[in-house]
Design an enzyme around this catalytic site. Structure first.
Site, PDB file in Angstrom:
ATOM      1  N   ARG A  24       4.976   4.615   7.355  1.00 46.91           N
ATOM      2  CA  ARG A  24       3.862   5.301   8.035  1.00 46.91           C
ATOM      3  C   ARG A  24       4.460   6.506   8.744  1.00 46.91           C
ATOM      4  NH1 ARG A  24      -1.355   3.313  11.407  1.00 46.91           N
ATOM      5  NH2 ARG A  24      -1.945   2.875   9.270  1.00 46.91           N
ATOM      6  N   GLN A  69      -5.396   1.892   2.198  1.00 43.95           N
ATOM      7  CA  GLN A  69      -6.733   1.781   2.779  1.00 43.95           C
ATOM      8  C   GLN A  69      -7.801   1.997   1.702  1.00 43.95           C
ATOM      9  OE1 GLN A  69      -7.636   1.294   6.248  1.00 43.95           O
ATOM     10  NE2 GLN A  69      -9.559   0.894   5.190  1.00 43.95           N
ATOM     11  N   CYS A  91     -12.720   2.582   8.267  1.00 44.39           N
ATOM     12  CA  CYS A  91     -11.361   2.060   8.056  1.00 44.39           C
ATOM     13  C   CYS A  91     -10.786   1.433   9.327  1.00 44.39           C
ATOM     14  CB  CYS A  91     -10.447   3.168   7.555  1.00 44.39           C
ATOM     15  SG  CYS A  91     -10.425   4.597   8.636  1.00 44.39           S
ATOM     16  N   ARG A 125      -7.472  -5.349   3.202  1.00 42.94           N
ATOM     17  CA  ARG A 125      -6.204  -4.626   3.250  1.00 42.94           C
ATOM     18  C   ARG A 125      -5.078  -5.578   2.836  1.00 42.94           C
ATOM     19  NH1 ARG A 125      -5.298  -0.259   6.534  1.00 42.94           N
ATOM     20  NH2 ARG A 125      -3.263  -0.334   5.517  1.00 42.94           N
TER      21      ARG A 125
HETATM   22  N1   CP Z   1      -6.978   1.351   9.118  1.00 48.89           N
HETATM   23  C1   CP Z   1      -5.701   1.329   9.534  1.00 48.89           C
HETATM   24  O1   CP Z   1      -4.798   1.763   8.832  1.00 48.89           O
HETATM   25  O2   CP Z   1      -5.518   0.785  10.757  1.00 48.89           O
HETATM   26  P1   CP Z   1      -4.140   0.811  11.584  1.00 48.89           P
HETATM   27  O3   CP Z   1      -3.918   2.264  11.972  1.00 48.89           O
HETATM   28  O4   CP Z   1      -4.389  -0.058  12.767  1.00 48.89           O
HETATM   29  O5   CP Z   1      -3.044   0.325  10.708  1.00 48.89           O
HETATM   30  N1  NVA Z   2      -7.496   9.261   9.893  1.00 51.89           N
HETATM   31  C1  NVA Z   2      -6.974   8.232  10.755  1.00 51.89           C
HETATM   32  C2  NVA Z   2      -6.878   6.945  10.020  1.00 51.89           C
HETATM   33  C3  NVA Z   2      -6.453   5.775  10.866  1.00 51.89           C
HETATM   34  C4  NVA Z   2      -6.322   4.508  10.059  1.00 51.89           C
HETATM   35  C5  NVA Z   2      -5.613   8.645  11.293  1.00 51.89           C
HETATM   36  O1  NVA Z   2      -4.819   9.190  10.523  1.00 51.89           O
HETATM   37  O2  NVA Z   2      -5.343   8.437  12.476  1.00 51.89           O
END
Ligand code: CP
Ligand code: NVA
Length: 304
Positions: free
Chosen positions: A99, A129, A261, A289
């Site tokens: 991430r 997602q 999401c 998920r």
């Molecule tokens: N939707 C999602 O990715 O949630 P998190 O940011 O909590 O992982």
């Molecule tokens: N668009 C949001 C998605 C979170 C799951 C972000 O990047 O923060």
């Protein structure tokens, strides 16, 4: 299937079908040993509830060990060259869930690590997602071809990923954003080319009331994504007419389901009433998920 899952564009329609079919099997049969003796590292530069927990629990249910590496553990891209981190991590690990802020960091990890790298959200894409979302739509029982998904809000990483999967599987995808917040132009153009072949209708407009007409599924995400916090006050003003609320939903004109999401900012992109309504399938998305990601990990890292 490719070594990595960096974006939905990496997947063919057949790959997506394979992932969904294995997802259904794994959802019924919770435990499987296909990742026994494997160790998966989660390299995260941003906070997470769903992605971290669903990947970790899912990997454990497949017999793997997990190692969570928080932002300050690795300092990805600043303490030492990322290509060095990638080449070291793959000497210890069997797979990486990353991430990141910069999408280039996921690409570089995948390039230099000779193990599968799965994008757990970058500034550009969130493929795990989108796979879970489209699987959740499939579970509703009306197939995918010609099903209309409408997204209202910011043209962000979640949109880019939904777009990729929708055009691959022949769904119709309409996006309504304010001016200046449209989806990435290059990604849109690439998706339009695929849409022509798969007969998906990919439409952008600025009016949420026009966008939601005849929608089967209506989706939103936060107005301010992680990393954009300084713009939050400005975004609340720009996006105020893009809230999913009962007034907007009067324009749909047919049965629909509500998607998000998460995390949700109630009172901004969606009202509490809509989140808690019987049309909401938001928590199914969150659950899926884990099931979809188990299938992806089994296919990329295991013997499936
Ligand atoms: N939707 C999602 O990715 O949630 P998190 O940011 O909590 O992982
Ligand atoms: N668009 C949001 C998605 C979170 C799951 C972000 O990047 O923060």
């Amino acid at each position: 299937m490719h070594k990595d899952l960096i974006s939905g564009f990496d997947l063919s329609e057949q790959d997506i079908k394979t992932i969904f079919s294995l997802t259904s099997k794994l959802k019924k049969k919770k435990i499987d040993n296909c990742l026994k003796n494997k160790t998966i590292g989660l390299v995260f530069q941003k906070p997470s509830v769903r992605t971290r927990v669903s990947f970790e629990v899912g990997a454990r249910q497949l017999g793997a060990n997990c190692l969570y590496l928080a932002p300050h553990d690795i300092e990805l891209g600043s303490r030492e060259p990322l290509k060095d981190v990638a080449r070291v991590l793959c000497r210890y690990l069997d797979g990486i869930i990353a991430r990141t802020f910069s999408h280039e960091h996921v690409i570089e990890l995948a390039k230099y690590a000779n193990i599968p790298v799965i994008n757990g959200l970058s500034d550009l894409y969130h493929p795990a997602q989108a796979l879970a979302d489209i699987y959740t739509i499939l579970e509703q029982g009306n197939g995918l071809k010609g099903v209309k998904l409408v997204y209202i809000g910011d043209g962000n990483n979640v949109v880019n990923s939904l777009m990729a999967i929708c055009v691959k599987v022949g769904m119709d995808f309409t996006v309504a954003t304010p001016k200046g917040y449209e989806p990435n132009k290059q990604i849109w153009a690439d998706a339009q080319k695929i849409a022509k072949q798969s007969k998906s209708k990919l439409v952008h407009c600025y009016d949420p009331k026009v966008a939601v007409k005849a929608a089967d599924f209506i989706y939103s995400d936060v107005w301010t994504s992680m990393g954009q916090e300084k713009e939050a006050a400005k975004r609340i003003k720009v996006f105020k007419d893009y809230q999913i609320n009962s007034e907007l939903l009067k324009c749909v004109g047919k049965k629909y389901k509500i998607m998000h999401c998460m995390p949700i900012h109630r009172g901004q992109e969606m009202t509490d009433e809509v989140v808690e309504s019987k049309q909401s399938i938001i928590f199914d998305q969150a659950e899926n998920r884990m099931h979809v990601q188990k299938a992806v990990m089994a296919l990329l890292l295991g013997s499936k």
